[in-house]
Design an enzyme around this catalytic site. Sequence first.
Site, PDB file in Angstrom:
ATOM      1  N   HIS A 141      80.691  51.299  65.331  1.00 10.20           N
ATOM      2  CA  HIS A 141      81.571  50.539  66.207  1.00 10.20           C
ATOM      3  C   HIS A 141      81.326  50.795  67.694  1.00 10.20           C
ATOM      4  O   HIS A 141      82.104  50.356  68.546  1.00 10.20           O
ATOM      5  CB  HIS A 141      83.036  50.866  65.863  1.00 10.20           C
ATOM      6  CG  HIS A 141      83.983  49.753  66.142  1.00 10.20           C
ATOM      7  ND1 HIS A 141      84.988  49.838  67.088  1.00 10.20           N
ATOM      8  CD2 HIS A 141      84.069  48.504  65.597  1.00 10.20           C
ATOM      9  CE1 HIS A 141      85.658  48.703  67.107  1.00 10.20           C
ATOM     10  NE2 HIS A 141      85.133  47.878  66.225  1.00 10.20           N
ATOM     11  N   LYS A 168      79.802  50.469  71.476  1.00  8.96           N
ATOM     12  CA  LYS A 168      79.469  49.313  72.313  1.00  8.96           C
ATOM     13  C   LYS A 168      78.895  49.835  73.625  1.00  8.96           C
ATOM     14  O   LYS A 168      79.580  49.880  74.641  1.00  8.96           O
ATOM     15  CB  LYS A 168      80.715  48.460  72.571  1.00  8.96           C
ATOM     16  CG  LYS A 168      81.422  47.978  71.308  1.00  8.96           C
ATOM     17  CD  LYS A 168      82.748  47.352  71.627  1.00  8.96           C
ATOM     18  CE  LYS A 168      83.535  47.037  70.365  1.00  8.96           C
ATOM     19  NZ  LYS A 168      83.998  48.262  69.666  1.00  8.96           N
ATOM     20  N   ASP A 221      66.540  51.827  80.886  1.00 10.03           N
ATOM     21  CA  ASP A 221      65.568  52.738  81.500  1.00 10.03           C
ATOM     22  C   ASP A 221      66.035  54.196  81.497  1.00 10.03           C
ATOM     23  O   ASP A 221      65.531  55.013  82.274  1.00 10.03           O
ATOM     24  CB  ASP A 221      65.248  52.313  82.941  1.00 10.03           C
ATOM     25  CG  ASP A 221      64.465  50.999  82.990  1.00 10.03           C
ATOM     26  OD1 ASP A 221      63.855  50.641  81.959  1.00 10.03           O
ATOM     27  OD2 ASP A 221      64.464  50.340  84.041  1.00 10.03           O
TER      28      ASP A 221
END
Length: 213
Positions: free
Chosen positions: A158, A160, A165
């Site tokens: 879950h 996010k 880079d």
Amino acid sequence: AEAPRARSAPSYASPASRRWRRAPDFCAAMGACLSIAGPLPQQRALFFPDRAMPCRQALKGQPCRRKHCTYEHDASRSSLMQLLAVIGDATTTLDVCVFTITCNELADAIIAAAKRKVRVRVITDDIQATSQGSDVSELARTPGVTLRTDHQKEAHMHHKFALVDGTTLVNGSFNWTRAAVLTNYENVAITSGAPGLIGEYTREFERLWRAFA
């Protein structure tokens, strides 16, 4: 009789503030301390929903020829366009760890990074990967994109967040879906110049990457 002495106005300054007034070089000293500690992190926040999806021509940097185009052309008023610009800045690595991906514009940005020879890794939820409208299968077929899922039916992957880079962190409540862009109240924080925080997220990504091999 002796005239009464005039009472001086009370001072509401704290003892600490009075000491600081006696040290005119206090601010300069603090500046020196910050200089030794290094530059401060660069942070900004994006908020959703957007009023419209971005115009495809605007995303390509080309003028829109539609007379009454209802899509967004102004990046300053589009959180998605600003997020896409951050992903588009990737030159070496792009590590994406998100619950679901159904927003075609974000999937296209991931694919475009792979075409630029950026090393792209994606971690996502196994159940959401097969949901209607998911872009995960297309990403899995894209050369240069390596993808792994959690393979855990009893729990969801879950997270996010994404790392650009290895120096810029993108994280927040925002799912990478069209509904999150246009309907939900969501947030995304973009942070660079914070090696401690970004290092924590990097270690979490690497831990999951190994766990889901």
